[in-house]
Design a protein around this motif. Sequence first.
Motif, PDB file in Angstrom:
ATOM      1  N   GLU A  45       0.853  -1.183   0.000  1.00 22.94           N
ATOM      2  CA  GLU A  45       0.000   0.000   0.000  1.00 22.94           C
ATOM      3  C   GLU A  45       0.892   1.237   0.000  1.00 22.94           C
ATOM      4  O   GLU A  45       1.727   1.402   0.888  1.00 22.94           O
ATOM      5  CB  GLU A  45      -0.919   0.005   1.221  1.00 22.94           C
ATOM      6  CG  GLU A  45      -1.897  -1.165   1.230  1.00 22.94           C
ATOM      7  CD  GLU A  45      -2.947  -1.038   2.310  1.00 22.94           C
ATOM      8  OE1 GLU A  45      -3.054   0.064   2.907  1.00 22.94           O
ATOM      9  OE2 GLU A  45      -3.667  -2.014   2.563  1.00 22.94           O
ATOM     10  N   GLY A  46       0.708   2.095  -1.011  1.00 20.48           N
ATOM     11  CA  GLY A  46       1.570   3.257  -1.158  1.00 20.48           C
ATOM     12  C   GLY A  46       0.807   4.556  -1.201  1.00 20.48           C
ATOM     13  O   GLY A  46      -0.407   4.601  -1.447  1.00 20.48           O
ATOM     14  N   LEU A  47       1.539   5.641  -0.970  1.00 20.92           N
ATOM     15  CA  LEU A  47       0.994   6.995  -1.013  1.00 20.92           C
ATOM     16  C   LEU A  47       1.632   7.743  -2.168  1.00 20.92           C
ATOM     17  O   LEU A  47       2.857   7.766  -2.299  1.00 20.92           O
ATOM     18  CB  LEU A  47       1.286   7.722   0.301  1.00 20.92           C
ATOM     19  CG  LEU A  47       0.912   9.218   0.351  1.00 20.92           C
ATOM     20  CD1 LEU A  47      -0.599   9.399   0.286  1.00 20.92           C
ATOM     21  CD2 LEU A  47       1.480   9.869   1.621  1.00 20.92           C
ATOM     22  N   ASP A  48       0.804   8.355  -3.018  1.00 21.44           N
ATOM     23  CA  ASP A  48       1.272   9.232  -4.089  1.00 21.44           C
ATOM     24  C   ASP A  48       0.910  10.656  -3.680  1.00 21.44           C
ATOM     25  O   ASP A  48      -0.243  11.075  -3.801  1.00 21.44           O
ATOM     26  CB  ASP A  48       0.619   8.850  -5.417  1.00 21.44           C
ATOM     27  CG  ASP A  48       1.137   9.686  -6.588  1.00 21.44           C
ATOM     28  OD1 ASP A  48       1.990  10.559  -6.377  1.00 21.44           O
ATOM     29  OD2 ASP A  48       0.669   9.443  -7.722  1.00 21.44           O
ATOM     30  N   ALA A  49       1.900  11.403  -3.176  1.00 24.58           N
ATOM     31  CA  ALA A  49       1.669  12.740  -2.638  1.00 24.58           C
ATOM     32  C   ALA A  49       1.836  13.779  -3.742  1.00 24.58           C
ATOM     33  O   ALA A  49       2.893  13.876  -4.352  1.00 24.58           O
ATOM     34  CB  ALA A  49       2.642  13.022  -1.493  1.00 24.58           C
ATOM     35  N   GLY A  50       0.784  14.563  -3.980  1.00 25.61           N
ATOM     36  CA  GLY A  50       0.795  15.498  -5.089  1.00 25.61           C
ATOM     37  C   GLY A  50       0.572  14.766  -6.392  1.00 25.61           C
ATOM     38  O   GLY A  50       1.284  14.967  -7.369  1.00 25.61           O
ATOM     39  N   ILE A  70      -3.128   2.061  -3.875  1.00 29.03           N
ATOM     40  CA  ILE A  70      -2.464   3.355  -3.881  1.00 29.03           C
ATOM     41  C   ILE A  70      -3.453   4.424  -3.457  1.00 29.03           C
ATOM     42  O   ILE A  70      -4.598   4.460  -3.938  1.00 29.03           O
ATOM     43  CB  ILE A  70      -1.911   3.713  -5.281  1.00 29.03           C
ATOM     44  CG1 ILE A  70      -1.090   2.558  -5.852  1.00 29.03           C
ATOM     45  CG2 ILE A  70      -1.093   5.001  -5.222  1.00 29.03           C
ATOM     46  CD1 ILE A  70       0.136   2.210  -5.077  1.00 29.03           C
ATOM     47  N   THR A  71      -3.024   5.310  -2.567  1.00 24.41           N
ATOM     48  CA  THR A  71      -3.802   6.490  -2.206  1.00 24.41           C
ATOM     49  C   THR A  71      -3.117   7.705  -2.820  1.00 24.41           C
ATOM     50  O   THR A  71      -1.961   7.987  -2.524  1.00 24.41           O
ATOM     51  CB  THR A  71      -3.883   6.663  -0.683  1.00 24.41           C
ATOM     52  OG1 THR A  71      -4.537   5.516  -0.115  1.00 24.41           O
ATOM     53  CG2 THR A  71      -4.659   7.918  -0.320  1.00 24.41           C
ATOM     54  N   GLY A  72      -3.835   8.392  -3.709  1.00 25.86           N
ATOM     55  CA  GLY A  72      -3.319   9.602  -4.332  1.00 25.86           C
ATOM     56  C   GLY A  72      -3.927  10.830  -3.691  1.00 25.86           C
ATOM     57  O   GLY A  72      -5.152  10.912  -3.539  1.00 25.86           O
ATOM     58  N   ILE A  73      -3.087  11.777  -3.293  1.00 23.82           N
ATOM     59  CA  ILE A  73      -3.591  12.998  -2.670  1.00 23.82           C
ATOM     60  C   ILE A  73      -3.134  14.222  -3.452  1.00 23.82           C
ATOM     61  O   ILE A  73      -2.065  14.240  -4.044  1.00 23.82           O
ATOM     62  CB  ILE A  73      -3.155  13.132  -1.194  1.00 23.82           C
ATOM     63  CG1 ILE A  73      -1.635  13.269  -1.086  1.00 23.82           C
ATOM     64  CG2 ILE A  73      -3.662  11.965  -0.371  1.00 23.82           C
ATOM     65  CD1 ILE A  73      -1.153  13.726   0.282  1.00 23.82           C
TER      66      ILE A  73
END
Length: 283
Positions: A45-50, A70-73
């Motif tokens: 589980e990953g975070l895509d910041a911006g 993936i969580t994109g913010i």
Amino acid sequence: MKISFGQGKPVDTHIYIQRLLEAESLREPVLHSVVQSLQLPRGSEGLDAGCGIGLQTLLLAESVGEEGHITGIDILPDLLAYGAAMAAKKGLANRITFREADASHLSFRDDTFDWAWSADCIGYPAGELTPLLKELLRVVKPGGNVILLGWSSQQLLPGYPLLEARLKATCSGYIPFLRENSPDLNFMRAIHPFRIAGLEEIQAQTFVGEVQSPLGSGERTALISLFDMLWGNPQPETSPEDWRQYQQLCKPESPDFILGIPDYYAFFTYSMFRGKVPTNPST
């Protein structure tokens, strides 16, 4: 909605999205290579910041497989809405969540993600990076990676290196960011804030994208859009002669359009910085 870059002219989000899509045929191959080099764990589980419109979010989701997420913010809802629609169209809606959020104040609990990624956003092209890295470090599990990626150079006008250098110095949309920040805060000095933030096993690597004649229609469109994004905003320091040459070489209606030469070749680079979250914070 408009996006304002530093002290530059605000850009309508619809135009911004169109430019991102136009540039994708040029950028996607090298970005795919970057993601593949990370060997992200399947099912992670990953975070895509911006995340913007989610172009890299899609690549990340494909890399971690069907069991991953993936969580994109991003702070701009229009970009997130476009990304969600694109993920649904690609059949990836159940593997990607888009959320409106500020990377400097994440609402996630500590140790939420297996890794975090940001491309052309956090600390780019310059800015105070350490607090943002500490926030990413907080939400990544011990042993996970924090990865930052940024466009770092280009040579797009073969035969005109001095003109290209002057355009970069006087027309670049990055100039407001670079003027406002000291050299220590430049993205290419990211190794130091990575270390200050407490990350370990810090690595830097640069990836090269290339294009040469004969150009496909997608490559041609991407380069035309890129010329405008990079140098289409002259500053007071831009000389009339340099601006004339820019228009002569970079406008498709010009008889001297640079993409019309039979042996055109160009390259650009992306530089990546990555570090590991300590498994024992006390060390």
